[in-house]
Scaffold this active site. Structure first.
Site, PDB file in Angstrom:
ATOM      1  N   GLU A  79     -14.068 -15.160 -37.682  1.00 36.69           N
ATOM      2  CA  GLU A  79     -14.973 -14.051 -37.362  1.00 36.69           C
ATOM      3  C   GLU A  79     -15.324 -14.066 -35.886  1.00 36.69           C
ATOM      4  O   GLU A  79     -16.107 -13.247 -35.420  1.00 36.69           O
ATOM      5  CB  GLU A  79     -16.174 -14.176 -38.306  1.00 36.69           C
ATOM      6  CG  GLU A  79     -17.220 -13.127 -38.236  1.00 36.69           C
ATOM      7  CD  GLU A  79     -18.338 -13.498 -37.282  1.00 36.69           C
ATOM      8  OE1 GLU A  79     -19.227 -12.667 -37.099  1.00 36.69           O
ATOM      9  OE2 GLU A  79     -18.311 -14.621 -36.708  1.00 36.69           O
ATOM     10  N   GLY A 137     -17.068 -15.881 -34.076  1.00 35.41           N
ATOM     11  CA  GLY A 137     -18.387 -16.334 -33.623  1.00 35.41           C
ATOM     12  C   GLY A 137     -19.394 -15.230 -33.393  1.00 35.41           C
ATOM     13  O   GLY A 137     -20.510 -15.491 -32.946  1.00 35.41           O
ATOM     14  N   ASP A 174      -9.794 -15.195 -29.258  1.00 38.25           N
ATOM     15  CA  ASP A 174      -8.510 -15.913 -29.330  1.00 38.25           C
ATOM     16  C   ASP A 174      -8.226 -16.751 -28.088  1.00 38.25           C
ATOM     17  O   ASP A 174      -8.549 -16.366 -26.969  1.00 38.25           O
ATOM     18  CB  ASP A 174      -7.360 -14.913 -29.502  1.00 38.25           C
ATOM     19  CG  ASP A 174      -7.391 -14.254 -30.869  1.00 38.25           C
ATOM     20  OD1 ASP A 174      -8.323 -14.530 -31.651  1.00 38.25           O
ATOM     21  OD2 ASP A 174      -6.487 -13.450 -31.147  1.00 38.25           O
ATOM     22  N   ASP A 227      -9.593 -13.089 -41.619  1.00 33.12           N
ATOM     23  CA  ASP A 227      -9.870 -12.492 -40.301  1.00 33.12           C
ATOM     24  C   ASP A 227     -10.915 -11.378 -40.404  1.00 33.12           C
ATOM     25  O   ASP A 227     -11.383 -11.044 -41.502  1.00 33.12           O
ATOM     26  CB  ASP A 227      -8.539 -11.990 -39.720  1.00 33.12           C
ATOM     27  CG  ASP A 227      -8.482 -12.095 -38.204  1.00 33.12           C
ATOM     28  OD1 ASP A 227      -9.541 -12.224 -37.566  1.00 33.12           O
ATOM     29  OD2 ASP A 227      -7.366 -12.018 -37.653  1.00 33.12           O
TER      30      ASP A 227
HETATM   31  C1  GLA Z   1      -6.894 -12.208 -34.670  1.00 37.14           C
HETATM   32  C2  GLA Z   1      -7.130 -13.702 -34.885  1.00 37.14           C
HETATM   33  C3  GLA Z   1      -5.883 -14.472 -34.461  1.00 37.14           C
HETATM   34  C4  GLA Z   1      -4.685 -13.979 -35.264  1.00 37.14           C
HETATM   35  C5  GLA Z   1      -4.505 -12.482 -35.109  1.00 37.14           C
HETATM   36  C6  GLA Z   1      -3.473 -11.918 -36.059  1.00 37.14           C
HETATM   37  O1  GLA Z   1      -6.774 -11.905 -33.313  1.00 37.14           O
HETATM   38  O2  GLA Z   1      -8.253 -14.145 -34.166  1.00 37.14           O
HETATM   39  O3  GLA Z   1      -6.066 -15.841 -34.621  1.00 37.14           O
HETATM   40  O4  GLA Z   1      -4.875 -14.316 -36.603  1.00 37.14           O
HETATM   41  O5  GLA Z   1      -5.732 -11.787 -35.368  1.00 37.14           O
HETATM   42  O6  GLA Z   1      -3.317 -10.546 -35.945  1.00 37.14           O
END
Ligand code: GLA
Length: 410
Positions: free
Chosen positions: A190, A192, A212, A157
């Protein structure tokens, strides 16, 4: 005197040999031969967020087998954020001992004993998005640890990465995984921001193209400083990226929300069909231990999965769009095609599609559907029934927030 001279020579030759032996060159290329079709599996985040423990992971592995998902092709059981405990005095990371009392090695052994693979999550920054220890400054040590546990997949992440450049940070974890020596799929998360599709194909096996996903069909959730996106919003964000995807390197529009209780049966179908058309990783994000029949039927639909897993590895494209009604095509191996009629609108839409007149051409991958010279047999991928040929036009309807997916076979 002569003896001393010989000793001196022996000393110099060995120190030259020693320094040459230390000349290790970092390998910034991902492990080859993995994820040649989009990875399929499950991830804890969408449903469980930080509530992960070894009981959940074991039960999920059991359910993946008993539900038929393993049989349908799902392989990876991925633990997302919050599995972490602390680093010890030497810097080695340990799982949270309350949640994972048996340790990660034992859990990986369990998952492997079911014929499945185990994935973990870390972050390129100082802390994960959930505030757990990140890998920044510990990349090589963490990679060694994951390899010693038997981990098969790493989602990496991008929270708390002030001052880091994405390409360099992801290359560092790739080099660390290579040095550790255990083949792992690397999922670049990342969002994008720094165009991972440009530098990602040699570094990782998949890269998130957006922020997300949010558990709704067509909405935007505003969290103040950031937003998350409904299924249709994520779909729209894939525009212009298909040329970057292919076997071993995939655009990742995020994990599935199917079976998480907010989408209707038609919306679940549309979500699954469109992720299949996009050659997206199929990472289920629901509670596999408690699935209703409809969810199982969507997630294990053989023909939709076959569209996703087609060995050609070409991401589909939007062919037309009018008033919330979209037609998408995906070239398949052997000159076959998948087509999805997606109804995003609030009312039923009529289809009147003349295969002979429509000019379906994939300019990027140089494929053409030519129903004038080739007669394709048509199969409904959802009902798995044959529905005629391309000799006749297609006249039917698609209900609101649903999809019709067909496979055209030579
Ligand atoms: C980010 C990622 C998610 C998830 C959360 C976990 O938001 O994009 O997919 O992994 O962190 O904290």
């Amino acid at each position: 005197m002569k003896f001393r001279f010989l000793l001196l020579i022996a000393f110099f030759t060995s120190s030259v040999a020693f320094s040459q032996g230390n000349n290790y060159v970092q390998n910034y290329n991902k492990f080859d031969g993995l994820a040649l079709t989009p990875p399929m599996g499950w991830n804890s985040w969408n449903k469980f967020a930080c509530n992960v423990d070894e009981k959940l992971i074991k039960e999920t592995a059991d359910a993946m087998v008993s539900s038929g998902m393993k049989q349908a092709g799902y392989t990876y059981i991925n633990i997302d954020d919050c599995w972490h405990g602390d680093r010890d005095s030497l810097g080695f990371i340990h799982p949270d001992s309350k949640r994972f009392p048996s340790g990660m090695k034992a859990l990986a052994d369990y998952v492997h004993s079911k014929g499945l693979k185990l994935g973990l999550y870390s972050d390129a920054g100082s802390q994960t998005c959930g505030g757990r220890p990140g890998s920044r400054g510990y990349e090589f040590q963490d990679a060694l640890t994951y390899a010693s546990w038997g981990i098969d997949y790493l989602k990496y992440d991008w929270c708390n990465t002030d001052g880091l450049k994405a390409e360099g940070a992801y290359k560092t974890i790739t080099a660390a995984l290579r040095k550790a020596g255990r083949p792992m799929v690397l999922s670049i998360c990342e969002w994008g921001t720094d165009k991972p599709w440009v530098w990602g194909p040699s570094v990782g096996h998949l890269w998130r193209t957006s922020g997300d996903i949010f558990n709704c069909f067509d909405c935007i959730e505003d969290h103040g400083t950031w937003k998350s996106w409904g299924v249709m919003q994520i779909l729209d964000k894939q525009d212009g990226l298909r040329q970057y995807a292919g076997p071993g390197h995939w655009n990742d529009p995020d994990m599935l929300e199917i079976g998480n209780g907010k989408l209707t049966a038609g919306e679940d179908r549309a979500h699954f069909a469109m992720w299949a058309m996009l050659a997206a990783p199929l990472i289920a994000g629901n509670d596999l231990r408690n699935m209703n029949q409809e969810t199982v039927e969507v997630l294990t639909n053989k023909d939709i999965i076959a569209i996703n897993q087609d060995v050609l590895g070409v991401q589909g494209f939007q062919y037309s769009k009018l008033d919330g009604f979209e037609v998408w095509f995906k070239p398949l191996n052997h000159g076959n095609w998948a087509v999805s009629f997606l109804n995003r609108a609030g009312e039923t839409k009529k289809i009147d599609f003349n295969w002979q007149i429509e000019k379906v051409k994939d300019e990027v991958f140089k494929k053409e559907l030519n129903a004038n010279s080739i007669l394709y047999k048509i199969k409904n991928a959802w009902t798995r029934k044959s529905v005629g040929t391309t000799k006749n036009g297609l006249k039917t309807e698609v209900p609101s927030h649903d999809v019709l997916t067909l496979i055209l076979e030579k």
